[in-house]
Design an enzyme around this catalytic site. Structure first.
Site, PDB file in Angstrom:
ATOM      1  N   HIS A 154     -11.337  -7.045   7.074  1.00 59.11           N
ATOM      2  CA  HIS A 154     -10.587  -6.701   8.280  1.00 59.11           C
ATOM      3  C   HIS A 154     -11.350  -5.653   9.065  1.00 59.11           C
ATOM      4  O   HIS A 154     -11.944  -4.741   8.497  1.00 59.11           O
ATOM      5  CB  HIS A 154      -9.202  -6.154   7.898  1.00 59.11           C
ATOM      6  CG  HIS A 154      -8.515  -5.455   9.031  1.00 59.11           C
ATOM      7  ND1 HIS A 154      -7.999  -6.150  10.117  1.00 59.11           N
ATOM      8  CD2 HIS A 154      -8.296  -4.145   9.285  1.00 59.11           C
ATOM      9  CE1 HIS A 154      -7.492  -5.270  10.969  1.00 59.11           C
ATOM     10  NE2 HIS A 154      -7.666  -4.055  10.485  1.00 59.11           N
ATOM     11  N   HIS A 173      -0.066  -1.076  17.516  1.00 59.84           N
ATOM     12  CA  HIS A 173      -0.140   0.337  17.902  1.00 59.84           C
ATOM     13  C   HIS A 173       1.018   0.745  18.802  1.00 59.84           C
ATOM     14  O   HIS A 173       1.156   1.902  19.169  1.00 59.84           O
ATOM     15  CB  HIS A 173      -1.485   0.616  18.570  1.00 59.84           C
ATOM     16  CG  HIS A 173      -2.627   0.235  17.672  1.00 59.84           C
ATOM     17  ND1 HIS A 173      -3.208  -1.017  17.702  1.00 59.84           N
ATOM     18  CD2 HIS A 173      -3.247   0.908  16.682  1.00 59.84           C
ATOM     19  CE1 HIS A 173      -4.148  -1.077  16.774  1.00 59.84           C
ATOM     20  NE2 HIS A 173      -4.196   0.070  16.143  1.00 59.84           N
ATOM     21  N   GLU A 202       0.797  -1.248   0.000  1.00 60.92           N
ATOM     22  CA  GLU A 202       0.000   0.000   0.000  1.00 60.92           C
ATOM     23  C   GLU A 202       0.820   1.284   0.000  1.00 60.92           C
ATOM     24  O   GLU A 202       0.414   2.292   0.566  1.00 60.92           O
ATOM     25  CB  GLU A 202      -0.994  -0.001   1.186  1.00 60.92           C
ATOM     26  CG  GLU A 202      -1.966  -1.158   1.151  1.00 60.92           C
ATOM     27  CD  GLU A 202      -2.992  -1.143   2.284  1.00 60.92           C
ATOM     28  OE1 GLU A 202      -3.275  -0.076   2.843  1.00 60.92           O
ATOM     29  OE2 GLU A 202      -3.508  -2.229   2.608  1.00 60.92           O
TER      30      GLU A 202
HETATM   31  N1  GLN Z   1      -5.420  -2.511   4.794  1.00 63.94           N
HETATM   32  C1  GLN Z   1      -5.300  -1.389   5.657  1.00 63.94           C
HETATM   33  C2  GLN Z   1      -3.873  -1.284   6.173  1.00 63.94           C
HETATM   34  O1  GLN Z   1      -3.252  -2.266   6.374  1.00 63.94           O
HETATM   35  C3  GLN Z   1      -6.222  -1.495   6.830  1.00 63.94           C
HETATM   36  C4  GLN Z   1      -6.120  -0.289   7.694  1.00 63.94           C
HETATM   37  C5  GLN Z   1      -7.052  -0.278   8.856  1.00 63.94           C
HETATM   38  O2  GLN Z   1      -7.537  -1.313   9.271  1.00 63.94           O
HETATM   39  N2  GLN Z   1      -7.325   0.856   9.427  1.00 63.94           N
HETATM   40  O3  GLN Z   1      -3.370  -0.222   6.412  1.00 63.94           O
HETATM   41 ZN    ZN Z   2      -7.215  -2.201  11.315  1.00 62.64          ZN
END
Ligand code: GLN
Ligand code: ZN
Length: 758
Positions: free
Chosen positions: A644, A697, A486
């Site tokens: 997700h 996090h 990404e």
């Molecule tokens: N696919 C996104 C990422 O990995 C998912 C981000 C999220 O869940 N906020 O960044």
């Molecule tokens: Zn997430």
């Protein structure tokens, strides 16, 4: 008719408070300098409000971080771990807001939670058995006097006693009921102090009244206010509610001795009915929340005036109000340079809403409202569709949807078999959530391309290099299902918005999300459709570099919609289906180009769940879940669909999550709390699951043993053949330094537990 607002944004139209606070955090400026910036912003707000002709101008809606946190300080509900650090008042406050690590100690911040159904977050007050609720701060009084000195008489705003106690977390044996008497006493003192300062009206915010209320809740509310109202002196009390209607306590509210009651007629679907059916006390003033505080569209004057006339039949004096604080909209359209003035004429941010209030007041008071020139101009705005807003092809497509378009076939068990045979993944397949660390380089490359400093080719070459390195790294680590990383995305919603027709973007329209963090939600302008492929090129390139399955990565329609300013001229359901059809085209394109696994993130699915449980299905889940299914119902059985979610609190909507018909779902599961897994088991959840095995996090690297323990715990509750192993969210906010060893440990942990289970 007078006018009022519930509150105003406070970060500054160019985020001045954010930048000053961050400088203060980095010790680049003194507290005096920060206070000066804050004061200047407050005075600017007061000036704009006064000049607009607003009658009820709020004070104390300012906060350095969050209004609930301010209230905790006001009422002495601050945990000792912060007050005992021996810091200045402001630094103690910031320690509670952000945590503190330094000479004086090491403490984590208070917990943060979403503020009702908004994207704003508040700090959760912590109350223990020794907490002594009493008036302990003078911020509301100082700010009242500051405004007074500036020549503005204000209506001070305070979070209400009920909402304060209701939203607090009780860490000892005592509960809200045990603090009623002290809290009432503190509020009485607040009112008396304002009385002595000469305040006429006090606004008490009680948004918790729009939630489902039990008999006990109503009792607490009644006790608090019977007590508070008994000795309020000569100040007038405005009970301010927002984000919904007060159907559970309307009659109780009417019986209490409030001088004004503020109801939300935008989100409060029953507000008008409550008044029609039960009447409205003639000795009280109704503050009618008819100007939307949460969305950015111009008010439809015709509709507003017709509700006002309707209300006139039952109410005495009416004050025109916003539906909630303007905190949830940006400051002003004046800073937007890229959108045409025609486009901007459809928007009303905070400052423009002040104008709307003034215009509505003028129109409503005029002899012949419909001949008022401002009324006519407003009518014209709503009489024709917005330019670029209508796309007949899109409307036809949604109109022609049939039940079959929402059904994924064959059924889950069969798909699962087919996919297992095709993908041949090992037990406990390892994967990540999509993004890899967004290094300074990656961000600089995107910025350079945006500014036109590098060519499209240079931009792409850089990204391809990043992808290649990312794929090589994942292969080396031994992950089973890979991602491209990404690197091309700034944000999981904005990226897609930019590729979709029907969206517009602002430059400076920031809204506070929490503390110094602001977001700039895109605006759904019209019918949404996919202009061109959005991700195919990157996924296909990434897949060409590996034999392992490359997971395509998309954001789902509900999340895209929930993190945008939605349209008001069509339903959320309609918009969600349009976005779903656009994403569906991308899904089918990825599939046609050889991508065998596609993840559609619904990070924010839960966020807009209605505040009352009884509204969950009919107002939300009944279209949100089908919208997700529409995205993937067209794929072949052998294509595996993942989703997700950034949270694990879905025990209460477990059936709906299952009804999304995803094949695999990854979500956050904190190490200590695996109760969600018990719920999955109890409900015979069939979707395969990847409960995050470590917390991304934090920069901490989890050890292999720790991850093994987490996996084993999960195995107690989930059949081995259903379990995936992955981090709990995307890695974009992390650095490579911690990401690489963390993933190494993750893969090795999965390998070892796999061997134990073969
Ligand atoms: N696919 C996104 C990422 O990995 C998912 C981000 C999220 O869940 N906020 O960044
Ligand atoms: Zn997430």
């Amino acid at each position: 008719m007078k006018t009022s607002i519930v509150g105003y944004p406070r970060v500054g139209s160019l985020r001045e408070l954010k930048f000053a606070s961050e400088k203060y955090f980095r010790k680049e400026i003194t507290e005096t300098k920060l206070q000066k910036t804050a004061k200047a912003l407050r005075l600017e707000n007061l000036k704009a409000q006064k000049e607009s002709g607003l009658d009820f101008i709020p004070s104390n809606d300012f906060s350095f971080y969050d209004g609930i946190l301010d209230t905790a300080f006001l009422l002495n509900a601050v945990p000792k771990r912060y007050t005992s650090l021996g810091l200045s008042h402001l630094d103690t406050y910031f320690a509670a807001a952000r945590g503190y690590q330094g000479e004086n100690g090491d403490v984590k911040a208070l917990a943060m939670k979403k503020w009702f159904n908004t994207n704003y977050h508040y700090m959760v007050t912590e109350i223990d058995d020794n907490t002594e609720i009493r008036l302990a701060d003078d911020k509301p009084f100082t700010l009242y006097q500051e405004a007074q000195t500036a020549g503005v008489k204000t209506k001070p705003v305070i979070i209400g006693a009920y909402t304060f106690l209701k939203l607090a977390r009780y860490t000892g044996k005592k509960t809200a009921a045990d603090f009623v008497s002290d809290t009432a006493k503190a509020y009485t003192e607040i009112l008396n102090k304002f009385d002595s300062l000469g305040a006429e009206w006090i606004q008490i915010d009680e948004p918790c009244l729009v939630m489902d209320m039990t008999a006990d809740d109503i009792d607490i509310f009644k006790q608090l206010y019977t007590e508070i109202l008994k000795s309020k002196g000569s100040v007038k009390l405005l009970l301010q509610t927002y984000f919904g209607d007060v159907r559970d306590c309307y009659q109780n509210i009417c019986k209490l001795d409030f001088d004004g009651i503020a109801l939300d007629f935008i989100e409060g679907k029953q507000s008008l009915n409550l008044i029609k059916e039960n009447g409205f006390p003639q000795d009280k003033i109704l503050f009618a929340g008819l100007v939307n505080g949460k969305n950015i569209w111009r008010n439809n004057y015709c509709n507003t005036l017709s509700v006002l006339s309707e209300l006139k039949k039952s109410c005495g004096e009416i004050v025109l109000n916003t539906s909630c604080s303007l905190l949830h909209v940006p400051y002003t359209t004046k800073n937007e340079t890229k959108l045409s003035s025609e486009t901007l004429s459809y928007f009303a941010f905070a400052e423009e809403k002040l104008t709307e209030l003034a215009e509505l007041k003028e129109i409503f008071s005029s002899e012949n409202p419909i001949e008022n020139e401002k009324y006519i101009r407003n009518r014209q705005l709503f009489s024709a569709p917005r330019r670029g807003g209508v796309n007949p092809a899109v409307q036809e497509e949604t109109a022609q949807l049939t039940d079959a378009d929402f059904i994924r076939l064959p059924e889950f068990a069969e798909r699962e078999k087919i996919q297992k045979a095709r993908l041949k993944l090992p037990l406990f397949p390892t994967t990540t959530i999509g993004s890899f660390p967004q290094t300074a380089e990656v961000r600089a490359n995107r910025a350079a391309f945006r500014k036109g400093e590098i060519s499209a080719e240079q931009y792409e070459d850089f990204n391809k290099k990043q992808i290649a390195e990312c794929v090589a790294l994942q292969e080396k680590l031994g992950l089973d299902v890979l991602v491209h990383g990404e690197f091309e995305r700034n944000d999981m919603v904005e990226y897609f918005g930019e590729y979709l027709d029907g969206y517009v973007f602002t430059e400076k329209a920031w809204v506070q999300s929490y503390g110094t963090r602001c977001v700039k939600p895109p605006i759904v302008w019209g019918d949404v459709s996919r202009a061109k492929p959005m991700t195919v090129k990157w996924s296909v390139y990434a897949q060409s570099l590996t034999e392992k399955p490359m997971k395509g990565m998309l954001t789902g329609p509900v999340t895209i919609l929930n993190w945008s300013f939605p349209r008001e001229d069509i339903s959320l359901k309609e918009s969600a289906y349009q976005i779903a059809l656009a994403i569906r085209k991308e899904v089918l394109d990825l599939e046609a180009n050889g991508i065998s696994i596609i993840q559609v993130d619904e990070a924010a699915l839960r966020e807009k769940l209605p505040l009352r449980k009884s509204d969950w299905k009919k107002d939300y889940l009944d279209w949100a879940i089908p919208a997700f299914r529409l995205v993937h119902s067209g794929v072949k059985p052998e294509t595996q669909i993942h989703t997700h979610m950034c949270y694990s609190e879905f025990a209460d909507i477990i059936q709906d999550i299952y009804n999304m018909e995803a094949d695999v779902i990854t979500f956050e599961a904190s190490r200590s709390d695996l109760t969600i897994l018990d719920a999955l088991k109890k409900n015979h959840f069939r979707t395969e699951v990847g409960p995050g095995v470590y917390d991304i996090h934090s920069p901490r690297v989890p050890s292999k043993e720790e991850i093994k323990t987490a996996i084993r715990k999960m195995l107690d509750r989930i059949p081995a053949e259903k379990l995936w192993v992955n981090p709990d969210c995307g890695l974009k906010t992390r650095g490579n330094a911690e990401t690489v060893p963390s993933l190494e440990n993750l893969v090795n942990a999965a390998l070892e537990v796999r061997n134990e289970n073969l």
